[in-house]
Motif scaffolding. Structure first.
Motif, short mmCIF file in Angstrom:
data_model
loop_
_atom_site.label_atom_id
_atom_site.label_comp_id
_atom_site.label_asym_id
_atom_site.label_seq_id
_atom_site.Cartn_x
_atom_site.Cartn_y
_atom_site.Cartn_z
N VAL A 13 0.82 -1.21 0.00
CA VAL A 13 0.00 0.00 0.00
C VAL A 13 0.86 1.27 0.00
CG1 VAL A 13 -1.76 1.31 1.26
CG2 VAL A 13 -1.96 -1.16 1.05
N PHE A 17 1.31 3.94 -3.31
CA PHE A 17 1.07 5.38 -3.17
C PHE A 17 2.33 6.17 -3.54
CE2 PHE A 17 1.17 9.29 -0.66
CZ PHE A 17 -0.03 9.88 -1.05
N LEU A 119 -10.30 2.84 7.00
CA LEU A 119 -9.15 3.49 6.37
C LEU A 119 -9.25 3.44 4.85
CD1 LEU A 119 -6.37 4.83 6.54
CD2 LEU A 119 -5.36 2.53 6.68
N LYS A 120 -9.69 2.32 4.31
CA LYS A 120 -9.82 2.18 2.86
C LYS A 120 -10.84 3.17 2.31
CE LYS A 120 -8.46 -2.69 2.59
NZ LYS A 120 -8.88 -4.07 2.25
N SER A 123 -9.60 6.81 2.64
CA SER A 123 -8.57 7.17 1.65
C SER A 123 -9.19 7.44 0.29
CB SER A 123 -7.53 6.04 1.55
OG SER A 123 -6.93 5.79 2.80
N ILE A 124 -10.10 6.56 -0.13
CA ILE A 124 -10.75 6.75 -1.43
C ILE A 124 -11.59 8.02 -1.42
CG2 ILE A 124 -12.39 5.74 -3.06
CD1 ILE A 124 -11.56 2.99 -1.94
N LEU A 126 -11.18 10.69 0.40
CA LEU A 126 -10.31 11.86 0.42
C LEU A 126 -9.77 12.18 -0.97
CD1 LEU A 126 -8.80 14.03 2.03
CD2 LEU A 126 -6.97 12.35 2.42
N LEU A 127 -9.35 11.16 -1.71
CA LEU A 127 -8.86 11.38 -3.07
C LEU A 127 -9.96 11.93 -3.97
CD1 LEU A 127 -6.65 8.19 -3.60
CD2 LEU A 127 -5.87 10.54 -3.30
N THR A 183 -7.58 7.30 -8.30
CA THR A 183 -8.45 6.75 -7.27
C THR A 183 -8.84 5.30 -7.57
OG1 THR A 183 -9.34 8.96 -6.90
CG2 THR A 183 -10.58 7.14 -5.99
N PHE A 186 -7.10 2.50 -5.79
CA PHE A 186 -7.50 2.42 -4.38
C PHE A 186 -8.89 1.81 -4.23
CE2 PHE A 186 -4.03 5.37 -4.17
CZ PHE A 186 -3.43 5.10 -2.95
N TRP A 189 -8.23 -1.67 -3.96
CA TRP A 189 -7.67 -2.02 -2.66
C TRP A 189 -8.71 -2.73 -1.80
CZ3 TRP A 189 -6.12 1.99 1.63
CH2 TRP A 189 -5.41 1.32 2.63
#
Length: 225
Positions: A13, A17, A119-120, A123-124, A126-127, A183, A186, A189
Motif C-alpha cells: 500500500v 502510493f 481506512l480504505k 482514503s478513497i 479523500l482522493l 483513485t 484504491f 484495494w
C-alpha cells in the motif's frame, strides 16, 4: 489487530502510493523544463501561445476562444461530477460492507478488520474530494478567463491576467482528472493490496504512454516528413 500477520498491506500500500506520487512529481518537474518532451509541458506552451493569438486578434477569434474553452469547461465539470457520484456511492455502500468484509480474510486479501475498512473508504473518499475540489476550482478559473478573453481590445492590462487564469484553470483541471484516475487503484484495494499494487503499476504505464511515448511518436513523425 496484529499488523505483522498482514505484511502485504504494510509493504504494497505505501509502495503503490509512493510510486504514483513520485511519477506525477517527476512529470510536473519535467513539464516545466525548457525542452520538455511531456504532453503536459507541450500542451501548456501551446495553450499559452493560443491565448496570445486569441488576444492579438480579439475581433476575429473571440468565438473560437469561447468554443474551445467551453469544451475544456465541459470536460472539467464531467470530472467533478464523476468524482462526487463515486464518492456518494461509496458513502451508500460503506454501511453494508463492514459485515461482508468480516467474513473474509487471508494474506492475499490483506487486513479486513473494521479499522482497515474505515481506512480504505476514508482514503478513497479523500482522493475523490481532492479531485472534486481541484476540478471545481478549475471551472471557476476557466469561467473567469472566458469572461476576460472577451474583454474589449483596448484593455491590454488584462492580457497577462487572462493567460494566468486560463493556465491555472487548465492545471487544476488536469490535477483533478489525474487524481480521479489515481483513485481507481484504491478502489481495487477493497479486494486486497495485491490488486492495488498491480493496478497502480498498470495505471502508471498507461500514464507513461500518454505522457511520453505519444509525444515521441509525433515528433518522430514530424522529423521523418
Amino acid at each position: 489487530m496484529d499488523l505483522s500477520k498482514y505484511p502485504l498491506d504494510i509493504i504494497l500500500v505505501p509502495l503503490s502510493f509512493c510510486l504514483t506520487a513520485c511519477y506525477h512529481g517527476y512529470i510536473w518537474q519535467s513539464s516545466k523544463a525548457q525542452n520538455t518532451t511531456t504532453s503536459i509541458g507541450i500542451t501548456m506552451k501551446r495553450r499559452a501561445r493560443w491565448v496570445q493569438s486569441i488576444l492579438q486578434e480579439n475581433k476575429k477569434k473571440d468565438i473560437l476562444g469561447v468554443q474551445s474553452l467551453r469544451n475544456l469547461l465541459m470536460s472539467t465539470i464531467l470530472s467533478a461530477t464523476v468524482a462526487m457520484l463515486i464518492n456518494t456511492a461509496l458513502a451508500a455502500l460503506a454501511n453494508n460492507t463492514y459485515n461482508a468484509f468480516r467474513l473474509h480474510g487471508g494474506g492475499i486479501l490483506g487486513l479486513q478488520g473494521g479499522p482497515m475498512v474505515v481506512l480504505k473508504y476514508a482514503s478513497i473518499s479523500l482522493l475523490l474530494l481532492i479531485s472534486f475540489l481541484c476540478s471545481s476550482m478549475g471551472v471557476g478559473f476557466i469561467i473567469e478567463g472566458n469572461f476576460l478573453l472577451n474583454a474589449p481590445a483596448d484593455a491590454v492590462m488584462f492580457d497577462g491576467h487572462v493567460e494566468k487564469m486560463i493556465k491555472r484553470g487548465w492545471v487544476l483541471a488536469t490535477v483533478g482528472n489525474r487524481v480521479l484516475f489515481s483513485t481507481f487503484p484504491f478502489l481495487l484495494w477493497l479486494y486486497g493490496p495485491v490488486a492495488l499494487a498491480v493496478s497502480s503499476v498498470g495505471l502508471i504505464l498507461v500514464f507513461y504512454c500518454f505522457d511520453f511515448e505519444s509525444t515521441g511518436l509525433k515528433q518522430a513523425h514530424i522529423i521523418k516528413h
